[in-house]
Design a protein around this motif. Structure first.
Motif, PDB file in Angstrom:
ATOM      1  N   GLY A  47      49.010  31.526 -52.124  1.00  0.00           N
ATOM      2  CA  GLY A  47      48.803  31.612 -53.561  1.00  0.00           C
ATOM      3  C   GLY A  47      48.547  33.026 -54.017  1.00  0.00           C
ATOM      4  O   GLY A  47      48.264  33.924 -53.218  1.00  0.00           O
ATOM      5  N   LEU A  48      48.651  33.218 -55.334  1.00  0.00           N
ATOM      6  CA  LEU A  48      48.545  34.523 -55.987  1.00  0.00           C
ATOM      7  C   LEU A  48      47.476  34.463 -57.061  1.00  0.00           C
ATOM      8  O   LEU A  48      47.377  33.473 -57.795  1.00  0.00           O
ATOM      9  CB  LEU A  48      49.902  34.861 -56.629  1.00  0.00           C
ATOM     10  CG  LEU A  48      49.986  36.071 -57.549  1.00  0.00           C
ATOM     11  CD1 LEU A  48      49.828  37.373 -56.754  1.00  0.00           C
ATOM     12  CD2 LEU A  48      51.324  36.065 -58.303  1.00  0.00           C
ATOM     13  N   VAL A  49      46.692  35.547 -57.183  1.00  0.00           N
ATOM     14  CA  VAL A  49      45.708  35.675 -58.262  1.00  0.00           C
ATOM     15  C   VAL A  49      45.977  36.995 -58.976  1.00  0.00           C
ATOM     16  O   VAL A  49      46.046  38.055 -58.340  1.00  0.00           O
ATOM     17  CB  VAL A  49      44.255  35.654 -57.727  1.00  0.00           C
ATOM     18  CG1 VAL A  49      43.261  35.767 -58.884  1.00  0.00           C
ATOM     19  CG2 VAL A  49      43.995  34.397 -56.903  1.00  0.00           C
ATOM     20  N   LEU A  50      46.140  36.914 -60.312  1.00  0.00           N
ATOM     21  CA  LEU A  50      46.353  38.112 -61.132  1.00  0.00           C
ATOM     22  C   LEU A  50      45.283  38.170 -62.220  1.00  0.00           C
ATOM     23  O   LEU A  50      45.363  37.450 -63.216  1.00  0.00           O
ATOM     24  CB  LEU A  50      47.740  38.081 -61.786  1.00  0.00           C
ATOM     25  CG  LEU A  50      48.951  38.162 -60.871  1.00  0.00           C
ATOM     26  CD1 LEU A  50      50.239  38.032 -61.690  1.00  0.00           C
ATOM     27  CD2 LEU A  50      48.959  39.463 -60.071  1.00  0.00           C
ATOM     28  N   PRO A  51      44.253  39.019 -62.043  1.00  0.00           N
ATOM     29  CA  PRO A  51      43.255  39.200 -63.092  1.00  0.00           C
ATOM     30  C   PRO A  51      43.793  40.109 -64.200  1.00  0.00           C
ATOM     31  O   PRO A  51      44.811  40.786 -64.039  1.00  0.00           O
ATOM     32  CB  PRO A  51      42.081  39.857 -62.375  1.00  0.00           C
ATOM     33  CG  PRO A  51      42.527  40.157 -60.984  1.00  0.00           C
ATOM     34  CD  PRO A  51      43.950  39.751 -60.835  1.00  0.00           C
ATOM     35  N   GLY A  52      43.056  40.144 -65.313  1.00  0.00           N
ATOM     36  CA  GLY A  52      43.493  40.938 -66.456  1.00  0.00           C
ATOM     37  C   GLY A  52      42.837  42.306 -66.526  1.00  0.00           C
ATOM     38  O   GLY A  52      42.629  42.965 -65.522  1.00  0.00           O
ATOM     39  N   GLY A  53      42.506  42.707 -67.744  1.00  0.00           N
ATOM     40  CA  GLY A  53      42.018  44.062 -67.977  1.00  0.00           C
ATOM     41  C   GLY A  53      43.161  44.967 -68.372  1.00  0.00           C
ATOM     42  O   GLY A  53      44.200  44.530 -68.864  1.00  0.00           O
ATOM     43  N   ARG A  54      42.978  46.275 -68.142  1.00  0.00           N
ATOM     44  CA  ARG A  54      44.026  47.238 -68.495  1.00  0.00           C
ATOM     45  C   ARG A  54      45.074  47.404 -67.405  1.00  0.00           C
ATOM     46  O   ARG A  54      46.178  47.882 -67.661  1.00  0.00           O
ATOM     47  CB  ARG A  54      43.405  48.592 -68.814  1.00  0.00           C
ATOM     48  CG  ARG A  54      43.170  48.746 -70.303  1.00  0.00           C
ATOM     49  CD  ARG A  54      42.980  50.167 -70.719  1.00  0.00           C
ATOM     50  NE  ARG A  54      41.734  50.689 -70.215  1.00  0.00           N
ATOM     51  CZ  ARG A  54      41.594  51.910 -69.698  1.00  0.00           C
ATOM     52  NH1 ARG A  54      42.619  52.712 -69.581  1.00  0.00           N
ATOM     53  NH2 ARG A  54      40.415  52.306 -69.282  1.00  0.00           N
ATOM     54  N   ALA A  55      44.748  47.023 -66.174  1.00  0.00           N
ATOM     55  CA  ALA A  55      45.673  47.244 -65.055  1.00  0.00           C
ATOM     56  C   ALA A  55      47.051  46.599 -65.247  1.00  0.00           C
ATOM     57  O   ALA A  55      48.061  47.218 -64.904  1.00  0.00           O
ATOM     58  CB  ALA A  55      45.031  46.773 -63.749  1.00  0.00           C
ATOM     59  N   PRO A  56      47.154  45.370 -65.784  1.00  0.00           N
ATOM     60  CA  PRO A  56      48.485  44.767 -65.880  1.00  0.00           C
ATOM     61  C   PRO A  56      49.497  45.575 -66.686  1.00  0.00           C
ATOM     62  O   PRO A  56      50.697  45.512 -66.418  1.00  0.00           O
ATOM     63  CB  PRO A  56      48.211  43.405 -66.543  1.00  0.00           C
ATOM     64  CG  PRO A  56      46.822  43.074 -66.111  1.00  0.00           C
ATOM     65  CD  PRO A  56      46.098  44.396 -66.122  1.00  0.00           C
ATOM     66  N   GLU A  57      49.023  46.373 -67.654  1.00  0.00           N
ATOM     67  CA  GLU A  57      49.982  47.099 -68.494  1.00  0.00           C
ATOM     68  C   GLU A  57      50.756  48.142 -67.699  1.00  0.00           C
ATOM     69  O   GLU A  57      51.886  48.479 -68.064  1.00  0.00           O
ATOM     70  CB  GLU A  57      49.300  47.722 -69.703  1.00  0.00           C
ATOM     71  CG  GLU A  57      48.420  48.911 -69.412  1.00  0.00           C
ATOM     72  CD  GLU A  57      47.665  49.403 -70.639  1.00  0.00           C
ATOM     73  OE1 GLU A  57      47.472  50.627 -70.751  1.00  0.00           O
ATOM     74  OE2 GLU A  57      47.254  48.578 -71.480  1.00  0.00           O
ATOM     75  N   TYR A  58      50.178  48.651 -66.591  1.00  0.00           N
ATOM     76  CA  TYR A  58      50.968  49.573 -65.773  1.00  0.00           C
ATOM     77  C   TYR A  58      51.434  48.937 -64.462  1.00  0.00           C
ATOM     78  O   TYR A  58      52.448  49.352 -63.900  1.00  0.00           O
ATOM     79  CB  TYR A  58      50.226  50.895 -65.520  1.00  0.00           C
ATOM     80  CG  TYR A  58      48.950  50.787 -64.732  1.00  0.00           C
ATOM     81  CD1 TYR A  58      48.946  50.779 -63.349  1.00  0.00           C
ATOM     82  CD2 TYR A  58      47.724  50.709 -65.387  1.00  0.00           C
ATOM     83  CE1 TYR A  58      47.774  50.678 -62.625  1.00  0.00           C
ATOM     84  CE2 TYR A  58      46.545  50.602 -64.677  1.00  0.00           C
ATOM     85  CZ  TYR A  58      46.579  50.590 -63.293  1.00  0.00           C
ATOM     86  OH  TYR A  58      45.414  50.487 -62.582  1.00  0.00           O
TER      87      TYR A  58
END
Length: 198
Positions: free
Chosen positions: A83-94
């Motif tokens: 499985g995969l986990v993708l948290p948010g914040g500013r990191a996803p934009e780059y």
């Protein structure tokens, strides 16, 4: 219960609670969680940001903790993860600009493996072109982006097949509960512990 092998992709200024809480909670119930960041190695750290609603028209941001990485992104093989986990914040934009990240994310969707995605992380799904036809949620400001990419945005924790999405870290209890269910993890509740008496 055999623990699952999960990978969490983060970057500098990932939202602090959205990375730390699932990392610890998923380990607590017996899963192995590799936390990785492109261009960094196991033993390095990423900086986190704490986002908070304080009465302004959008959230404020404060510097959070340093989150240690326990695996090296360049060495991971997505085939080896459940499985995969993708948290948010500013990191996803780059992170969405990194082809290796997009290839890794596509693997989980092509293989129909569970993916837990929170807050701003659907930006990565949009760039990976895996959101078309899916129902999901996100930080509300991403609703137009999701709809423009062919997805349907709803204002609640959502499960669409292998994809479990949440809006903010306040969704953690339901978001994590749904992700754990999609992983097939069964949690048995025993009798509560009692404090020793003299």
């Amino acid at each position: 219960m055999a623990g699952k092998s999960l990978v969490m992709i983060v970057g500098d200024y990932v939202e602090d609670y959205e990375a730390m809480v699932p990392f610890q909670a998923l380990q607590m119930i017996g899963h192995d969680v590799d936390v990785v960041c492109p261009d960094k190695e196991a033993g390095d750290h990423v900086k986190t940001a704490v986002h908070d609603e304080r009465g302004a028209q959008t959230y404020s941001e404060m510097e959070g903790h340093e989150l240690p990485l326990n695996a090296t992104f360049a060495d991971i093989d997505p085939e080896g993860y459940d499985g995969l986990v993708l948290p948010g914040g500013r990191a996803p934009e780059y992170l969405r600009l990194n082809d290796a990240v997009l290839d890794t994310v596509r693997h989980f969707f092509e293989a129909d493996k569970p993916a837990a995605v929170l807050c701003h992380a659907p930006q990565i799904l949009i760039a990976a072109d895996v959101i078309d036809g899916r129902t999901c949620t996100s930080y509300p400001g991403l609703a137009p982006d999701i709809e423009a990419a062919g997805g349907e945005w709803v204002d609640e924790v959502t499960v669409d097949g292998n994809l479990v999405t949440g809006r903010l870290y306040s969704d953690h209890p339901e978001w994590l509960r749904e992700f754990v269910a999609v992983l097939g993890t069964e949690i048995e509740h025993g009798e509560p512990a009692t404090a020793p008496t003299d």
